[in-house]
Scaffold this active site. Structure first.
Site, PDB file in Angstrom:
ATOM      1  N   ASP A 253       0.823  -1.110   0.091  1.00 37.12           N
ATOM      2  CA  ASP A 253      -0.123   0.064  -0.133  1.00 37.12           C
ATOM      3  C   ASP A 253       0.848   0.975  -0.029  1.00 37.12           C
ATOM      4  O   ASP A 253       2.154   1.125   0.189  1.00 37.12           O
ATOM      5  CB  ASP A 253      -0.940  -0.197   1.112  1.00 37.12           C
ATOM      6  CG  ASP A 253      -2.097   1.026   1.022  1.00 37.12           C
ATOM      7  OD1 ASP A 253      -2.959   0.620   1.801  1.00 37.12           O
ATOM      8  OD2 ASP A 253      -2.114   1.865   0.053  1.00 37.12           O
TER       9      ASP A 253
HETATM   10  C1  GLC Z   1      -4.081   4.253  -0.194  1.00 32.56           C
HETATM   11  C2  GLC Z   1      -5.176   3.193   0.301  1.00 32.56           C
HETATM   12  C3  GLC Z   1      -5.167   2.129  -0.733  1.00 32.56           C
HETATM   13  C4  GLC Z   1      -5.089   2.703  -2.135  1.00 32.56           C
HETATM   14  C5  GLC Z   1      -3.793   2.993  -2.302  1.00 32.56           C
HETATM   15  C6  GLC Z   1      -3.599   3.807  -3.667  1.00 32.56           C
HETATM   16  O1  GLC Z   1      -3.557   4.576   0.777  1.00 32.56           O
HETATM   17  O2  GLC Z   1      -4.688   2.693   1.622  1.00 32.56           O
HETATM   18  O3  GLC Z   1      -6.354   1.307  -0.389  1.00 32.56           O
HETATM   19  O4  GLC Z   1      -5.366   1.489  -3.162  1.00 32.56           O
HETATM   20  O5  GLC Z   1      -3.656   3.880  -1.324  1.00 32.56           O
HETATM   21  O6  GLC Z   1      -4.368   4.927  -3.965  1.00 32.56           O
END
Ligand code: GLC
Length: 717
Positions: free
Chosen positions: A265
């Site tokens: 993430d």
């Molecule tokens: C965010 C979220 C995740 C998302 C990623 C990309 O922090 O936790 O769910 O897919 O970043 O945007």
């Protein structure tokens, strides 16, 4: 490409090309306007060369940009390797559907699959290849803002929805069907169990609880073919997921047999440092690659240190090669070597984005997701009723939800617009109405309209930003000003129907005396139209909660499938020394599975084909369900089971099946469930998922509280 060709391709890559294949950068880095790149480049301390080699891209928003990025990327890539374009399409791309917590309340798997299919189509023609969805984190705490992204508190229901979402996103032939995208199940694992509901907070639970309640949703998505897994920000048993070898190498890759791509993430690799398990970015890179994280999203620990780590012998070169091969395999499964632009097509964008068909689908799904929580014979409205539509949600288009990225509020249908499309007999305020500090003019106008009306629809709730990521709330009540407004409106007109736009279960104590309450969630682009159809009875509400609404936040975490304890309250409620509170009940205000309809349904003749189930055989459980009203409607018949004695404590009930049945007025139908030993399995203390012989309760009914109960024995005869 065949696998051997991919392996050959990896062999041809330099170490720099391999390392940078593991980097994901946002689309800003590929902007044609150099100035737009210099800022982000400086932030990450990377060069144009690294940008050109970064293996995947995040956040492209249209076909033109996607084609541009891919064309430039391929031109600069020595070996002709395309990038993958990924983004968060959580409940719609430009046509926004109800939030997943709302879709969970539809208990309709076809609806979930359709939502994913339409979302994939709009995303694919806009040039995207992968969506960071479904989010299948089980959630028992409405303080956590991302509860809006989940389908709720039950492992069985979450698993069925996970399968449906993956099917809708990926279809049957991802490589050839350019209207589909690969799905990335997230956040592995147990992100929804953050202590105190505070986002990014510690998660602490036994391995058995993790396996029993939290892992099934991810496993279901993977069994349905999800191509990627995203790590979670939280710790799992003291080790941050993104550096957790046991979680990813043992459980995900070995036990779940997942050999697809794992992506961190945002920033989670570098966050191993503040978590306190990595000294610096070099150690963070080592931990993450050894845990099996293939793509590092938006930090550069791999880019900076993997080569050095391999040269020093701290990391085996094979770990890098396997990560690169998994990423190239995904590119191959998407057909990007043959068709690097896949579905990107401006003409198809014009045809499908926000098309009539998609708006209709969004409206139908929104109707099926809304839940009628209370109705003292005041709904449905009829066109003779003079209806005032007042409150902050009346004209609001802030109804798309926190993960509606490409969605545009101006394209949403508000409640007042939806109402005016149905009835001429509506009174609509002109004043804009703040959710927290409404002007006196707005309040006065609302009171004036309420006085003139037969019935008042008072639209209350949250703003989009009050749920979603980094949006935890310690207090889950409606804003004070809205509770006061409710009392003022009720003074001038007792016929108050409250509608709610919100991204989490709320404590609704202050509006409990409303004559009716409709939970609309964040219903998406067609939300106001869907809500109006329910209010005026053009659609008979059929939603059922997929998460408990507490009486008070003090009860949280509160969930239907709880343990009995050694001092169950129910047995001796007047006893002091039993499991209860001094100041609130043990029960949810509105329990899991609950929802009303304009119809009335009765259950009778619940019976079991046999009160003994021999392992390996099947017995039928059936019940008669009757629509005793004059209103055609849809009932969700729910099946729960309780293991009366087991090796570990078992919940007082667990959802094991459900069936939606449409019944005409006065129609009576037999609804059957087939019961087999597999439904009775649970995670033992040895972590094995098996069943025990013995006595079980089986329950059917309209929700997790109002149930008919029988018993049977499982034997190995
Ligand atoms: C965010 C979220 C995740 C998302 C990623 C990309 O922090 O936790 O769910 O897919 O970043 O945007």
């Amino acid at each position: 490409m065949e696998r051997q060709q991919l392996i050959k391709l990896v062999e041809q890559m330099t170490i720099e090309e391999k390392v940078d294949q593991l980097l994901q950068l946002s689309a800003d880095f590929y902007s044609e306007v150099a100035e737009e790149r210099t800022g982000p480049m400086a932030d990450l301390g990377i060069t144009e060369e690294i940008i050109d080699r970064a293996g995947t891209t995040l956040g492209v928003s249209g076909a033109k940009e996607a084609i541009q990025i891919q064309k430039n990327y391929m031109k600069k890539n020595r070996l002709g390797i395309p990038t993958i374009l990924m983004a968060d399409i959580i409940h719609g791309f430009r046509t926004i559907f109800p939030i997943p917590l709302a879709i969970g309340s539809s208990w309709d798997l076809e609806v979930a699959e359709q939502m994913a299919e339409v979302s994939a189509k709009e995303a694919a023609v806009s040039g995207l290849h992968v969506t960071f969805s479904p989010m299948v984190d089980l959630v028992r705490d409405p303080r956590w803002g991302r509860v809006m992204e989940s389908t709720g508190e039950d492992p069985f229901l979450n698993s069925r929805f996970a399968e449906a979402f993956v099917k809708g996103y990926q279809g049957a032939d991802l490589k050839e069907d350019f209207f589909r995208v690969a799905s990335c199940v997230k956040h592995f694992a147990a992100y929804g169990a953050a202590i105190a509901g505070r986002d990014y907070n510690t998660v602490n639970m036994s391995e058995r609880q993790l396996r029993e309640s939290y892992l099934p949703g991810y496993k279901a998505a993977l069994d349905a073919g999800a191509k990627l897994v995203m790590t979670s920000f939280n710790t799992v048993d003291g080790v941050p997921a993104t550096g957790n070898k046991w979680l990813f190498r043992e459980v995900l890759r070995k036990e779940f047999e997942f050999d697809g791509v794992v992506i961190s993430d945002w920033g989670a690799v570098k966050e191993l440092i503040p978590h306190g398990v990595a000294e610096d970015e070099k150690e963070a890179a080592e931990l993450a690659i050894k845990a099996g994280v293939d793509i590092e999203m938006m930090t550069t620990c791999y880019t900076q240190y993997l080569e050095e780590l391999i040269e020093e012998g701290a990391v085996e070169a094979e770990l890098l090669d396997e990560a690169v091969l998994r990423i190239l395999t995904l590119k191959n499964e998407l057909g990007l070597f043959e068709n690097p632009y896949r579905g990107a097509d401006e003409a198809l964008e014009k045809r499908w984005i926000l098309s009539e068909e998609h708006r209709n689908a969004a409206r139908e799904i929104a109707k099926k997701s809304m839940v009628l929580l209370k109705n003292e014979a005041i709904l449905p409205l009829n066109k003779r009723d003079k209806v005032a539509i007042v409150g902050p949600g009346a004209n609001s288009k802030d109804i798309l939800g926190a993960w509606s990225w490409q969605g545009r509020q101006e394209e949403a249908v508000s409640l007042s617009e939806g109402a005016q499309a149905i009835s001429e007999n509506v009174l609509i305020g002109a004043e804009s109405f703040d959710y927290f500090t409404p002007s006196q003019a707005a309040i006065d106008e609302a009171l004036k309209l309420a006085k003139q009306a037969d019935k008042v629809v008072l639209a209350l709730g949250e703003r989009e930003w009050m749920s979603g990521e980094a949006a935890s709330r310690s207090d889950i009540k409606l804003p004070e000003s809205q509770c006061q407004l409710f009392e003022q409106i009720k003074e001038v007109n007792p016929n108050v129907i409250v509608t709610l736009y919100n991204g989490r279960p709320l404590d609704l104590t202050e509006i409990d005396t409303a004559k009716a309450i409709v939970e609309a969630w964040f219903p998406g682009t067609e939300g106001g139209a869907a809500l109006s159809e329910i209010l005026w009875g053009q659609y008979n509400p059929s939603g059922r909660l997929s998460m408990s609404f507490p009486e008070s936040v003090g009860q949280v975490p509160i969930y239907y499938n709880c343990d009995n304890t050694g001092r169950p309250f129910e047995v001796t409620p007047d006893e002091k020394y039993v499991s209860k509170y001094l100041d609130v009940s043990n029960y949810a205000k509105y329990p899991f599975g609950y929802g009303l309809s304009y119809s009335q349904f009765s259950y009778s003749d619940f019976c079991l084909e046999n009160d003994e189930l021999v392992s390996g055989e099947v017995i039928e459980a059936s019940v008669m369900v009757e629509n005793t009203s004059d209103y055609a409607g849809e009932e969700t018949v729910q099946l729960y089971i309780r293991d009366r004695k087991a090796e570990v404590v078992r919940p007082i009930k667990e959802l094991k099946g459900f069936k939606k049945v449409k019944l005409s007025p006065k129609e009576k139908r037999k609804v059957s469930f087939m019961i087999d030993e597999k439904l009775l399995r649970y995670v033992h203390s040895n972590q094995k998922f098996t069943s025990d012989t013995g006595v079980f309760n089986i329950m059917v009914g309209a929700n997790s509280r109002d149930l008919l109960t029988l018993s049977f024995k499982l034997t190995n005869r």
